[in-house]
Design a protein around this motif. Structure first.
Motif, PDB file in Angstrom:
ATOM      1  N   ALA A 193      88.989  48.826 -59.248  1.00 52.77           N
ATOM      2  CA  ALA A 193      89.363  50.182 -58.848  1.00 52.77           C
ATOM      3  C   ALA A 193      90.546  50.680 -59.663  1.00 52.77           C
ATOM      4  O   ALA A 193      90.605  51.851 -60.051  1.00 52.77           O
ATOM      5  N   GLU A 194      91.484  49.791 -59.928  1.00 59.60           N
ATOM      6  CA  GLU A 194      92.647  50.157 -60.733  1.00 59.60           C
ATOM      7  C   GLU A 194      92.224  50.551 -62.142  1.00 59.60           C
ATOM      8  O   GLU A 194      92.731  51.530 -62.709  1.00 59.60           O
ATOM      9  N   ALA A 195      91.277  49.812 -62.704  1.00 58.80           N
ATOM     10  CA  ALA A 195      90.774  50.129 -64.046  1.00 58.80           C
ATOM     11  C   ALA A 195      90.040  51.463 -64.051  1.00 58.80           C
ATOM     12  O   ALA A 195      90.214  52.279 -64.963  1.00 58.80           O
ATOM     13  N   ARG A 196      89.216  51.703 -63.023  1.00 55.92           N
ATOM     14  CA  ARG A 196      88.517  52.985 -62.946  1.00 55.92           C
ATOM     15  C   ARG A 196      89.513  54.129 -62.799  1.00 55.92           C
ATOM     16  O   ARG A 196      89.346  55.197 -63.400  1.00 55.92           O
ATOM     17  N   GLY A 197      90.552  53.912 -61.999  1.00 53.31           N
ATOM     18  CA  GLY A 197      91.560  54.945 -61.814  1.00 53.31           C
ATOM     19  C   GLY A 197      92.222  55.343 -63.117  1.00 53.31           C
ATOM     20  O   GLY A 197      92.475  56.528 -63.367  1.00 53.31           O
ATOM     21  N   ARG A 198      92.510  54.355 -63.970  1.00 50.72           N
ATOM     22  CA  ARG A 198      93.103  54.676 -65.277  1.00 50.72           C
ATOM     23  C   ARG A 198      92.133  55.501 -66.115  1.00 50.72           C
ATOM     24  O   ARG A 198      92.537  56.448 -66.804  1.00 50.72           O
ATOM     25  N   ALA A 199      90.851  55.157 -66.040  1.00 54.96           N
ATOM     26  CA  ALA A 199      89.845  55.885 -66.817  1.00 54.96           C
ATOM     27  C   ALA A 199      89.669  57.314 -66.306  1.00 54.96           C
ATOM     28  O   ALA A 199      89.378  58.225 -67.089  1.00 54.96           O
ATOM     29  N   TYR A 200      89.859  57.517 -65.010  1.00 54.03           N
ATOM     30  CA  TYR A 200      89.713  58.867 -64.450  1.00 54.03           C
ATOM     31  C   TYR A 200      90.807  59.816 -64.946  1.00 54.03           C
ATOM     32  O   TYR A 200      90.600  61.027 -64.993  1.00 54.03           O
ATOM     33  N   ARG A 201      91.979  59.276 -65.264  1.00 57.68           N
ATOM     34  CA  ARG A 201      93.115  60.076 -65.732  1.00 57.68           C
ATOM     35  C   ARG A 201      93.500  61.169 -64.745  1.00 57.68           C
ATOM     36  O   ARG A 201      93.934  62.258 -65.132  1.00 57.68           O
ATOM     37  N   ALA A 202      93.345  60.886 -63.487  1.00 60.26           N
ATOM     38  CA  ALA A 202      93.706  61.849 -62.446  1.00 60.26           C
ATOM     39  C   ALA A 202      95.203  61.798 -62.193  1.00 60.26           C
ATOM     40  O   ALA A 202      95.817  60.738 -62.239  1.00 60.26           O
ATOM     41  N   THR A 203      95.781  62.939 -61.919  1.00 60.95           N
ATOM     42  CA  THR A 203      97.207  63.010 -61.621  1.00 60.95           C
ATOM     43  C   THR A 203      97.464  63.207 -60.135  1.00 60.95           C
ATOM     44  O   THR A 203      98.612  63.286 -59.707  1.00 60.95           O
ATOM     45  N   GLY A 204      96.404  63.306 -59.353  1.00 62.76           N
ATOM     46  CA  GLY A 204      96.551  63.477 -57.913  1.00 62.76           C
ATOM     47  C   GLY A 204      95.260  63.144 -57.198  1.00 62.76           C
ATOM     48  O   GLY A 204      94.207  62.971 -57.818  1.00 62.76           O
ATOM     49  N   VAL A 205      95.373  63.030 -55.896  1.00 60.24           N
ATOM     50  CA  VAL A 205      94.207  62.829 -55.045  1.00 60.24           C
ATOM     51  C   VAL A 205      94.265  63.858 -53.912  1.00 60.24           C
ATOM     52  O   VAL A 205      95.355  64.320 -53.559  1.00 60.24           O
ATOM     53  N   PRO A 206      93.105  64.277 -53.382  1.00 65.40           N
ATOM     54  CA  PRO A 206      91.771  63.795 -53.729  1.00 65.40           C
ATOM     55  C   PRO A 206      91.270  64.389 -55.046  1.00 65.40           C
ATOM     56  O   PRO A 206      91.597  65.515 -55.403  1.00 65.40           O
ATOM     57  N   THR A 207      90.461  63.603 -55.726  1.00 69.76           N
ATOM     58  CA  THR A 207      89.789  64.011 -56.948  1.00 69.76           C
ATOM     59  C   THR A 207      88.339  63.562 -56.841  1.00 69.76           C
ATOM     60  O   THR A 207      88.065  62.486 -56.318  1.00 69.76           O
ATOM     61  N   LEU A 208      87.429  64.386 -57.323  1.00 72.06           N
ATOM     62  CA  LEU A 208      86.021  63.988 -57.359  1.00 72.06           C
ATOM     63  C   LEU A 208      85.625  63.659 -58.793  1.00 72.06           C
ATOM     64  O   LEU A 208      86.015  64.363 -59.733  1.00 72.06           O
ATOM     65  N   ILE A 209      84.867  62.589 -58.945  1.00 68.35           N
ATOM     66  CA  ILE A 209      84.328  62.197 -60.243  1.00 68.35           C
ATOM     67  C   ILE A 209      82.805  62.278 -60.158  1.00 68.35           C
ATOM     68  O   ILE A 209      82.200  61.666 -59.276  1.00 68.35           O
ATOM     69  N   VAL A 210      82.199  63.042 -61.041  1.00 69.64           N
ATOM     70  CA  VAL A 210      80.749  63.220 -61.018  1.00 69.64           C
ATOM     71  C   VAL A 210      80.114  62.441 -62.154  1.00 69.64           C
ATOM     72  O   VAL A 210      80.403  62.670 -63.331  1.00 69.64           O
ATOM     73  N   ASN A 211      79.287  61.486 -61.759  1.00 70.54           N
ATOM     74  CA  ASN A 211      78.493  60.669 -62.680  1.00 70.54           C
ATOM     75  C   ASN A 211      79.320  59.973 -63.745  1.00 70.54           C
ATOM     76  O   ASN A 211      78.838  59.732 -64.857  1.00 70.54           O
ATOM     77  N   GLY A 212      80.548  59.648 -63.422  1.00 71.63           N
ATOM     78  CA  GLY A 212      81.413  58.942 -64.352  1.00 71.63           C
ATOM     79  C   GLY A 212      81.807  59.751 -65.565  1.00 71.63           C
ATOM     80  O   GLY A 212      82.414  59.220 -66.498  1.00 71.63           O
TER      81      GLY A 212
END
Length: 207
Positions: free
Chosen positions: A158-177
């Motif tokens: 999850a930590e690795a995915r979070g880095r890949a998302y490059r989100a600066t806040g939550v909630p955030t939605l990711i669509v199809n990676g």
């Protein structure tokens, strides 16, 4: 129905359709520089990047739950907890623990409510185990799974995915990676849902 009311409805529907057609990459949503792996069954994946410690996530959760119930069979909804500080890490580990125990659906809202409605301090595993014991979860079993290799691995992923998302806040939605949707850019939480639906349709057209 009066002609005036009919006219208003037509104008509103036209405006919504026009707005949906005007969603722009880099304005209302963001394409990830490197796509994140998604579910292997060919479904379109929507990920809620969240934390139990986030008040906005707490407000968004019932909206997401209602929306999830309307999703077509070709869409798979899941969650990835954000891990930005020690508190969020404990909560992420809790998420994967109750998921591994098969009780996520039963305690998901309970955890949210404990933090944001009851103002419980769930900043350490013992406090969480004591709280979950109140709703019928065996604290010994919880502690055993909490420290398991499988849960630790899920947290690291999850930590690795979070880095890949490059989100600066939550909630955030990711669509199809591929795409990141943030509340401010999308025009609020309802807007996030509308942009997600737009991107789901976009992914369908590409398949």
């Amino acid at each position: 129905m009066t002609q005036k009311l009919l006219t208003v409805i037509v104008v509103v529907l036209f405006s919504l359709n026009t707005w949906a057609a005007d969603y722009e990459e880099g304005v209302h949503y963001f394409e990830l520089p490197i796509a994140v792996g998604v579910v292997p069954d060919g479904k379109i994946e929507v990920t809620d990047y969240f934390s139990y410690g986030c008040g906005h996530c707490y407000q968004f959760d019932p909206i997401l739950t209602a929306w999830e119930a309307t999703l077509s069979e070709d869409v798979e909804f899941n969650r990835t907890p954000a891990i930005w500080n020690p508190f969020y890490r404990v909560l992420a580990q809790t998420y994967y623990t109750v998921k591994a125990m098969g009780i996520l659906d039963e305690v998901h809202l309970e955890i949210f409510n404990a933090i944001h409605l009851q103002r419980r301090n769930l900043s350490d595993p013992k406090a969480i185990a004591n709280f979950l014991a109140e709703v019928g979860v065996d604290p010994v079993s919880f502690a055993k799974v909490f420290g398991s290799f499988g849960v630790q691995a899920s947290v690291q992923q999850a930590e690795a995915r979070g880095r890949a998302y490059r989100a600066t806040g939550v909630p955030t939605l990711i669509v199809n990676g591929k795409y990141r949707i943030e509340g401010q850019a999308a025009g609020g939480q309802t807007g996030m849902i509308k942009v997600a639906e737009f991107l789901i349709d976009k992914e369908r057209e590409m398949n």
